[in-house]
Design a protein around this motif. Structure first.
Motif, PDB file in Angstrom:
ATOM      1  N   ALA A   2       1.340  10.902   1.004  1.00 37.24           N
ATOM      2  CA  ALA A   2       0.585  10.154   0.691  1.00 37.24           C
ATOM      3  C   ALA A   2       0.597   9.794  -0.825  1.00 37.24           C
ATOM      4  CB  ALA A   2      -0.923  10.584   0.879  1.00 37.24           C
ATOM      5  N   PHE A   3       1.009  10.724  -1.612  1.00 35.49           N
ATOM      6  CA  PHE A   3       1.312  10.490  -2.755  1.00 35.49           C
ATOM      7  C   PHE A   3       2.537   9.432  -3.165  1.00 35.49           C
ATOM      8  CE2 PHE A   3       4.145  11.431  -6.818  1.00 35.49           C
ATOM      9  CZ  PHE A   3       3.236  10.935  -7.518  1.00 35.49           C
ATOM     10  N   PHE A   4       3.631   9.741  -2.538  1.00 38.83           N
ATOM     11  CA  PHE A   4       4.797   8.783  -2.414  1.00 38.83           C
ATOM     12  C   PHE A   4       4.471   7.441  -1.857  1.00 38.83           C
ATOM     13  CE2 PHE A   4       7.015  12.909  -2.954  1.00 38.83           C
ATOM     14  CZ  PHE A   4       7.543  12.710  -4.026  1.00 38.83           C
ATOM     15  N   PHE A   5       3.553   7.490  -0.856  1.00 39.31           N
ATOM     16  CA  PHE A   5       2.976   6.163  -0.288  1.00 39.31           C
ATOM     17  C   PHE A   5       2.280   5.395  -1.375  1.00 39.31           C
ATOM     18  CE2 PHE A   5      -0.644   3.841   1.422  1.00 39.31           C
ATOM     19  CZ  PHE A   5      -0.018   2.982   2.175  1.00 39.31           C
ATOM     20  N   SER A   6       1.407   6.074  -2.278  1.00 37.16           N
ATOM     21  CA  SER A   6       0.868   5.299  -3.251  1.00 37.16           C
ATOM     22  C   SER A   6       1.701   4.686  -4.430  1.00 37.16           C
ATOM     23  CB  SER A   6      -0.180   6.138  -3.826  1.00 37.16           C
ATOM     24  OG  SER A   6       0.222   7.326  -4.712  1.00 37.16           O
ATOM     25  N   ILE A   7       2.746   5.365  -4.404  1.00 38.72           N
ATOM     26  CA  ILE A   7       3.833   4.913  -5.418  1.00 38.72           C
ATOM     27  C   ILE A   7       4.529   3.543  -4.931  1.00 38.72           C
ATOM     28  CG2 ILE A   7       6.015   5.381  -6.621  1.00 38.72           C
ATOM     29  CD1 ILE A   7       3.704   6.854  -8.023  1.00 38.72           C
ATOM     30  N   GLY A   8       4.946   3.846  -3.506  1.00 35.04           N
ATOM     31  CA  GLY A   8       5.365   2.401  -2.969  1.00 35.04           C
ATOM     32  C   GLY A   8       4.556   1.204  -2.962  1.00 35.04           C
ATOM     33  N   TYR A  14      10.196  -8.291  -8.287  1.00 37.06           N
ATOM     34  CA  TYR A  14      10.446  -7.557  -9.680  1.00 37.06           C
ATOM     35  C   TYR A  14      11.910  -6.712  -9.629  1.00 37.06           C
ATOM     36  CZ  TYR A  14      10.225  -5.427 -14.511  1.00 37.06           C
ATOM     37  OH  TYR A  14      10.563  -4.967 -15.620  1.00 37.06           O
ATOM     38  N   PHE A  15      11.647  -5.916  -8.473  1.00 32.74           N
ATOM     39  CA  PHE A  15      12.802  -4.975  -8.254  1.00 32.74           C
ATOM     40  C   PHE A  15      14.282  -5.705  -7.998  1.00 32.74           C
ATOM     41  CE2 PHE A  15      14.079  -0.842  -5.730  1.00 32.74           C
ATOM     42  CZ  PHE A  15      14.891  -0.690  -6.690  1.00 32.74           C
ATOM     43  N   TYR A  16      13.888  -6.844  -7.214  1.00 34.32           N
ATOM     44  CA  TYR A  16      15.436  -7.827  -7.002  1.00 34.32           C
ATOM     45  C   TYR A  16      15.832  -8.357  -8.210  1.00 34.32           C
ATOM     46  CZ  TYR A  16      17.774 -11.731  -5.079  1.00 34.32           C
ATOM     47  OH  TYR A  16      18.914 -12.786  -4.931  1.00 34.32           O
ATOM     48  N   HIS A  17      14.926  -8.926  -9.154  1.00 30.61           N
ATOM     49  CA  HIS A  17      15.402  -9.604 -10.368  1.00 30.61           C
ATOM     50  C   HIS A  17      15.869  -8.659 -11.379  1.00 30.61           C
ATOM     51  CE1 HIS A  17      14.347 -13.693  -9.043  1.00 30.61           C
ATOM     52  NE2 HIS A  17      12.983 -13.035  -8.892  1.00 30.61           N
ATOM     53  N   GLU A  18      15.525  -7.368 -11.407  1.00 30.75           N
ATOM     54  CA  GLU A  18      15.618  -6.393 -12.172  1.00 30.75           C
ATOM     55  C   GLU A  18      16.813  -5.361 -11.720  1.00 30.75           C
ATOM     56  OE1 GLU A  18      15.078  -6.357 -15.508  1.00 30.75           O
ATOM     57  OE2 GLU A  18      13.938  -8.493 -15.269  1.00 30.75           O
ATOM     58  N   PHE A  19      17.277  -5.593 -10.577  1.00 28.36           N
ATOM     59  CA  PHE A  19      18.160  -4.466 -10.068  1.00 28.36           C
ATOM     60  C   PHE A  19      19.063  -3.866 -10.677  1.00 28.36           C
ATOM     61  CE2 PHE A  19      21.621  -3.184  -7.138  1.00 28.36           C
ATOM     62  CZ  PHE A  19      20.870  -2.215  -6.705  1.00 28.36           C
ATOM     63  N   GLY A  28       6.048   0.365 -17.249  1.00 35.09           N
ATOM     64  CA  GLY A  28       5.726   1.489 -16.243  1.00 35.09           C
ATOM     65  C   GLY A  28       6.379   1.058 -14.858  1.00 35.09           C
ATOM     66  N   SER A  29       6.221  -0.409 -14.578  1.00 35.05           N
ATOM     67  CA  SER A  29       7.088  -0.497 -13.394  1.00 35.05           C
ATOM     68  C   SER A  29       8.218  -0.543 -13.386  1.00 35.05           C
ATOM     69  CB  SER A  29       6.587  -1.982 -13.077  1.00 35.05           C
ATOM     70  OG  SER A  29       5.205  -2.316 -12.983  1.00 35.05           O
TER      71      SER A  29
END
Length: 547
Positions: free
Chosen positions: A276-282, A289-294, A357-358
């Motif tokens: 559940a913790f890792f789910f909340s991270i997801g 943003y991940f795509y542009h900063e990969f 943070g992101s």
């Protein structure tokens, strides 16, 4: 989508399917939970349900609580005392050196603010206990030299999480001076630890003893949950993290006779809550943003992992072989799951900016994705830098003939090896249990880690030149697989197999086994023979006395 139950249902369904698929590729279930969070947040408008979001965040936080509790269970004072040098010396040096180098890079190279650089350095200095320890236990590498050193450093890192989380709470406090905060922290810590290890220890012991005597499993589990949550709430009320109370409770229980049962009973619940913790991270990951900063994320990750690997290698190389140092560096160079907890707390306390943070969370996520592939292929990766001994099935061909091959080194295998050594016969041991291999080598025997049903192992051990092959393993299916592989490789081999029943013999007939040795029948014959011999001696002695 306002129902927390609906969110939980959809999340569990997606996570279950994902983890079944990922399991086939030996990918950690942690990745499955993170991807589930991403899917739910982007395709089911999760952000609109703030109450559900906060509820799952709370569940996730208690996943970390139970993780710290289980770590405390493994850290009895006796164990820490035995491992104090490798835990505290190697652990302290690894965290401090890694944090200093990463801090210098963050603050002076990337011009990140001082406080943010400190948090980044401390978070990135930690490794993944959840993934690495799971691999070490599953592969049995936990008993190898590199495994022991890795576990020792992981133990220190897990302990170090507590002061790191406390430091973040201190940095977020604008009302009190540093002296006041340190004084309050010291007083509160003394009260919490003093209470937990005096009155709390007695209460915990009494509660577990009472619930055990009641012979009700649900009562025992309820008592454990009460202890964990109660200790967590006490620590939180005194100004600390929930994790501190759970960690101390785990250490207290580790000193009792209940620690094994407690750990086994809560294992599945802990994993689910941690999921559940890792789910909340997801849910907090912005895929756009991940795509542009990969490539920026990938670049930072490579730099951090290279720095950590270099520091760990130099640290371990001081007193260990190159092979052990390389494998330890590979095992611990990633960024661990506690970095999520540190960044989440720092974002909550407004110490880190949302954008930074992101970005840091994405670096950690990518690290968690590549880690399972690295640890599952650790011997292959290490072989590029150093010669390997403990890699399964990777055996240098032996120079022997008319030797005996002993498969398995449990009780029977040890007796066989001892008798052959007495007779001065040449023999070699092969086992898929690394602890047995290490034990055999300690006794001066030639022993290898691997599986006798693999063609490279059969070739390396020169089965075609062996006088005989003795199979001492217990599992019937394993015996079948090994015997068939050996006979297929060299049909004329002299194959002697230990069996426990006539049914086993019937199941193995047709393979072409040279001789079966019935363990219980042979034991019974020896017992009867010994009994007759003693009776004969006693009778002769009695007759001589009468004369």
């Amino acid at each position: 989508m306002d129902s927390i139950l609906l969110i939980i249902f959809i999340s569990l369904a997606i996570a279950s399917v994902l983890n079944i698929v990922l399991k086939k590729f030996s990918i950690s279930h942690i990745i499955g939970y993170i991807i589930t969070g991403i899917i739910v947040s982007h395709f089911f408008e999760f952000e609109s349900s703030s109450s559900s979001h906060s509820s799952l965040d709370l569940i996730g936080e208690f996943g970390i609580v139970f993780l710290m509790f289980t770590i405390g269970l493994e850290l009895s004072f006796g164990k820490l005392k035995k491992m104090k040098e490798i835990v505290f010396v190697n652990g302290t040096l690894q965290v401090l050196l890694s944090a200093l180098v990463i801090f210098a890079m963050a603050h002076f190279v990337f011009s990140i603010a001082l406080v943010s650089s400190v948090i980044i350095a401390l978070a990135f200095s930690l490794s993944s206990t959840a993934i690495v320890l799971s691999y070490l236990k599953k592969s049995k590498d936990v008993v190898t030299p590199y495994g022991e050193k890795s576990v020792a450093i992981l133990i220190f890192q897990d302990v170090a999480v507590i002061p790191v989380l406390l430091l973040i709470s201190f940095l977020a406090n604008d009302e009190l001076s540093m002296g006041d905060v340190l004084l309050n922290t010291l007083i509160s810590a003394t009260l919490v630890i003093g209470f937990m290890f005096t009155l709390g220890k007695k209460l915990i012991g009494w509660l577990l003893h009472f619930s055990t005597n009641a012979k009700l499993e649900e009562l025992f589990l309820g008592s454990v949950l009460s202890i964990v949550i109660g200790a967590s709430l006490l620590a939180h009320e005194m100004g600390f993290t929930y994790s501190l109370g759970a960690f101390i409770a785990g250490m207290i229980i580790a000193e009792t006779n209940f620690h094994v049962k407690v750990e086994s009973d809560i294992a599945s619940y802990k994993d689910l809550l941690l999921g559940a913790f890792f789910f909340s991270i997801g849910t907090k990951i912005d895929m756009s943003y991940f795509y542009h900063e990969f490539f920026a994320v990938l670049g930072i990750l490579i730099v951090v992992m290279a720095l950590k690997a270099g520091i760990i290698y130099l640290l371990i190389r001081r007193k260990s072989s190159k092979s052990d140092a390389v494998k330890t560096a590979i095992a611990l160079c990633q960024i661990g799951e506690f970095s999520f907890a540190i960044f989440s707390l720092a974002l909550t306390e407004n110490i880190l900016s949302d954008e930074l943070g992101s970005f840091l969370i994405l670096v950690t996520v990518l690290s968690m994705i590549v880690t399972p592939f690295m640890v599952n292929n650790i011997y292959k990766l290490a072989s590029y830098f150093a010669k390997e001994f403990f890699e399964s099935d990777n055996i240098t061909p032996i120079d022997a003939s008319q030797h005996t091959i002993i498969c398995g080194f449990a009780v029977t295998g040890r007796v066989v090896a001892k008798e052959l050594a007495k007779e001065g016969k040449e023999f070699v041991i092969i086992s898929d249990n690394l602890q047995h291999v290490l034990l055999a080598r300690e006794r001066g025997y030639m022993a290898y880690f691997g599986h006798l049903d693999k063609a490279p192992v059969l070739e390396s051990l020169k089965v075609e030149q062996a006088a005989s092959v003795i199979i001492t393993v217990t599992n019937l299916l394993t015996k079948k697989i090994i015997c068939q592989a050996v006979k297929d490789y060299y049909p004329d081999v002299q194959l002697i197999v230990k069996i426990a029943s006539i049914d086993e013999q019937q199941a193995l007939e047709g393979i072409g086994i040279t001789e079966f040795v019935h363990a219980y029948q042979e034991t019974a014959k020896l017992l009867v023979k010994s009994s007759i011999a003693h009776n004969t001696s006693a009778l002769k002695a009695k007759q001589e006395t009468n004369l």
